[in-house]
Design a protein around this motif. Sequence first.
Motif, PDB file in Angstrom:
ATOM      1  N   ASN A   1       0.837  -1.195   0.000  1.00 24.74           N
ATOM      2  CA  ASN A   1       0.000   0.000   0.000  1.00 24.74           C
ATOM      3  C   ASN A   1       0.871   1.243   0.000  1.00 24.74           C
ATOM      4  N   LYS A   2       0.342   2.297  -0.604  1.00 27.86           N
ATOM      5  CA  LYS A   2       1.036   3.589  -0.559  1.00 27.86           C
ATOM      6  C   LYS A   2       0.846   4.207   0.823  1.00 27.86           C
ATOM      7  N   VAL A   3       1.878   4.901   1.299  1.00 31.07           N
ATOM      8  CA  VAL A   3       1.816   5.596   2.586  1.00 31.07           C
ATOM      9  C   VAL A   3       0.911   6.811   2.423  1.00 31.07           C
ATOM     10  N   GLU A   4      -0.092   6.909   3.263  1.00 30.10           N
ATOM     11  CA  GLU A   4      -1.042   8.022   3.197  1.00 30.10           C
ATOM     12  C   GLU A   4      -0.448   9.305   3.781  1.00 30.10           C
ATOM     13  N   ASN A   5       0.079   9.215   4.993  1.00 29.70           N
ATOM     14  CA  ASN A   5       0.604  10.379   5.701  1.00 29.70           C
ATOM     15  C   ASN A   5       2.128  10.332   5.662  1.00 29.70           C
ATOM     16  N   GLN A   6       2.722  11.098   4.781  1.00 32.91           N
ATOM     17  CA  GLN A   6       4.168  11.028   4.579  1.00 32.91           C
ATOM     18  C   GLN A   6       4.952  12.091   5.334  1.00 32.91           C
ATOM     19  N   LEU A   7       4.390  12.631   6.396  1.00 28.52           N
ATOM     20  CA  LEU A   7       5.049  13.727   7.090  1.00 28.52           C
ATOM     21  C   LEU A   7       6.442  13.375   7.610  1.00 28.52           C
ATOM     22  N   SER A   8       6.583  12.290   8.341  1.00 30.46           N
ATOM     23  CA  SER A   8       7.884  11.958   8.925  1.00 30.46           C
ATOM     24  C   SER A   8       8.220  10.477   8.799  1.00 30.46           C
ATOM     25  N   THR A   9       7.556   9.768   7.899  1.00 34.22           N
ATOM     26  CA  THR A   9       7.802   8.342   7.745  1.00 34.22           C
ATOM     27  C   THR A   9       8.991   8.131   6.828  1.00 34.22           C
ATOM     28  N   THR A  10       9.999   7.417   7.335  1.00 35.06           N
ATOM     29  CA  THR A  10      11.190   7.155   6.534  1.00 35.06           C
ATOM     30  C   THR A  10      11.321   5.665   6.250  1.00 35.06           C
ATOM     31  N   CYS A  11      12.087   5.363   5.218  1.00 31.41           N
ATOM     32  CA  CYS A  11      12.374   3.985   4.832  1.00 31.41           C
ATOM     33  C   CYS A  11      13.136   3.293   5.958  1.00 31.41           C
ATOM     34  N   GLU A  12      12.822   2.014   6.180  1.00 30.30           N
ATOM     35  CA  GLU A  12      13.513   1.263   7.235  1.00 30.30           C
ATOM     36  C   GLU A  12      14.909   0.810   6.816  1.00 30.30           C
ATOM     37  N   TYR A  13      15.251   0.987   5.531  1.00 27.30           N
ATOM     38  CA  TYR A  13      16.546   0.540   5.024  1.00 27.30           C
ATOM     39  C   TYR A  13      17.484   1.696   4.685  1.00 27.30           C
ATOM     40  N   CYS A  14      16.949   2.905   4.623  1.00 28.53           N
ATOM     41  CA  CYS A  14      17.754   4.097   4.369  1.00 28.53           C
ATOM     42  C   CYS A  14      17.016   5.287   4.972  1.00 28.53           C
ATOM     43  N   GLU A  15      17.437   6.477   4.711  1.00 26.48           N
ATOM     44  CA  GLU A  15      16.821   7.661   5.314  1.00 26.48           C
ATOM     45  C   GLU A  15      15.873   8.385   4.365  1.00 26.48           C
ATOM     46  N   LYS A  16      15.594   7.811   3.209  1.00 27.71           N
ATOM     47  CA  LYS A  16      14.674   8.441   2.264  1.00 27.71           C
ATOM     48  C   LYS A  16      13.244   8.367   2.784  1.00 27.71           C
ATOM     49  N   GLN A  17      12.384   9.180   2.203  1.00 28.55           N
ATOM     50  CA  GLN A  17      10.978   9.186   2.583  1.00 28.55           C
ATOM     51  C   GLN A  17      10.309   7.881   2.155  1.00 28.55           C
ATOM     52  N   ALA A  18       9.532   7.285   3.043  1.00 30.61           N
ATOM     53  CA  ALA A  18       8.821   6.039   2.731  1.00 30.61           C
ATOM     54  C   ALA A  18       7.660   6.327   1.789  1.00 30.61           C
ATOM     55  N   ILE A  19       7.508   5.465   0.796  1.00 32.08           N
ATOM     56  CA  ILE A  19       6.418   5.586  -0.164  1.00 32.08           C
ATOM     57  C   ILE A  19       5.426   4.444   0.021  1.00 32.08           C
ATOM     58  N   TYR A  20       5.921   3.276   0.458  1.00 34.78           N
ATOM     59  CA  TYR A  20       5.079   2.086   0.570  1.00 34.78           C
ATOM     60  C   TYR A  20       5.077   1.504   1.972  1.00 34.78           C
TER      61      TYR A  20
END
Length: 51
Positions: A27-46
């Motif tokens: 699923n796509k991340v609905e609220n992308q305010l401060s959610t980051t990828c668990e494998y790097c520091e990029k913004q989480a999309i999924y």
Amino acid sequence: MIYCCEEHVELALDVAVDESGTFPELNKVENQLSTTCEYCEKQAIYMVGNE
């Protein structure tokens, strides 16, 4: 639930399948305010998981 960026979505899917034995929901991340990828520091999309 695994939060990941576009680059790490395949890794997250593989990890989720290994952990649960079934194909997870993607699923796509609905609220992308401060959610980051668990494998790097990029913004989480999924969100990957079976919840």
